[in-house]
Motif scaffolding. Structure first.
Motif, mmCIF file in Angstrom:
data_model
loop_
_atom_site.group_PDB
_atom_site.id
_atom_site.type_symbol
_atom_site.label_atom_id
_atom_site.label_comp_id
_atom_site.label_asym_id
_atom_site.label_seq_id
_atom_site.Cartn_x
_atom_site.Cartn_y
_atom_site.Cartn_z
ATOM 1 N N MET A 1 -9.790 -3.597 8.851
ATOM 2 C CA MET A 1 -9.287 -3.911 7.509
ATOM 3 C C MET A 1 -8.771 -5.349 7.470
ATOM 4 N N ALA B 1 -6.812 -8.509 5.259
ATOM 5 C CA ALA B 1 -5.985 -8.903 4.124
ATOM 6 C C ALA B 1 -6.003 -10.422 4.049
ATOM 7 N N ASP C 1 -6.538 -0.122 10.603
ATOM 8 C CA ASP C 1 -6.725 0.740 9.438
ATOM 9 C C ASP C 1 -5.452 1.522 9.188
ATOM 10 N N GLY C 2 -5.119 1.699 7.924
ATOM 11 C CA GLY C 2 -3.935 2.453 7.591
ATOM 12 C C GLY C 2 -2.730 1.576 7.302
ATOM 13 N N THR C 3 -2.864 0.271 7.536
ATOM 14 C CA THR C 3 -1.772 -0.622 7.147
ATOM 15 C C THR C 3 -1.739 -0.662 5.617
ATOM 16 N N SER C 4 -0.570 -0.499 5.041
ATOM 17 C CA SER C 4 -0.487 -0.417 3.580
ATOM 18 C C SER C 4 -0.178 -1.779 2.976
ATOM 19 N N THR C 5 -0.394 -1.887 1.669
ATOM 20 C CA THR C 5 -0.049 -3.118 0.962
ATOM 21 C C THR C 5 1.439 -3.394 1.120
ATOM 22 N N ALA C 6 2.251 -2.323 1.154
ATOM 23 C CA ALA C 6 3.697 -2.502 1.297
ATOM 24 C C ALA C 6 4.033 -3.213 2.609
ATOM 25 N N ASP C 7 3.284 -2.879 3.685
ATOM 26 C CA ASP C 7 3.498 -3.566 4.966
ATOM 27 C C ASP C 7 3.208 -5.059 4.822
ATOM 28 N N GLU D 1 3.209 -6.814 2.120
ATOM 29 C CA GLU D 1 4.277 -7.386 1.275
ATOM 30 C C GLU D 1 5.502 -7.740 2.109
ATOM 31 N N LEU E 1 -6.521 -7.211 -0.475
ATOM 32 C CA LEU E 1 -7.013 -6.387 0.628
ATOM 33 C C LEU E 1 -8.531 -6.267 0.521
#
Lengths: 76, 76
Positions: free
Chosen positions: A1, A3, A48-54, A56, A75
């Motif tokens: 993934m 970003a 994989d699995g890292t969120s947008t919040a992370d 941020e 992303l």
């Protein structure tokens, strides 16, 4: 993934690097350049699995200075 | 008219700034960051009628070092 974080100076914040580029372009004979702003581009390779919040949180804590800079996260 | 130029290091070119960010993120406790590359973002305010070819010339002559960097131009 992946970003892609773009960090740019807020409007109104002086950008000496951008001004230097603007003058250098004029010196090279490029007319019609009315303004230049320089920012940063940070490309992150994430598990994989890292969120947008992370992402941020990374921006707020390290990648950008929220007092003078804006950031945008894409992303992919 | 606005142009957005992103300048990134070519694959294989060492990116110490990216590595520093990667280590700093790990130090802050962000797991799952597998790689970081840092590039530049240059936003140009151009007079109407400036062509993509002009912006290409700016990239080749000043904004990027074509030996080690790639650039991408987006006109808006």
């Amino acid at each position: 993934m992946k970003a892609r974080v773009t960090v740019t100076l807020k409007t109104g914040v002086l950008d000496p690097q951008g001004r230097a580029i603007e003058h250098a372009l004029a010196g090279l004979g490029f007319g019609g350049v009315e303004g230049v702003r320089q920012g940063k581009l940070i490309e992150l390779d994430l598990a994989d699995g890292t969120s947008t919040a992370d992402v941020e949180a990374m921006c707020r804590q390290l990648l950008a200075n929220p007092v003078i800079e804006n950031y945008r996260i894409e992303l992919a």
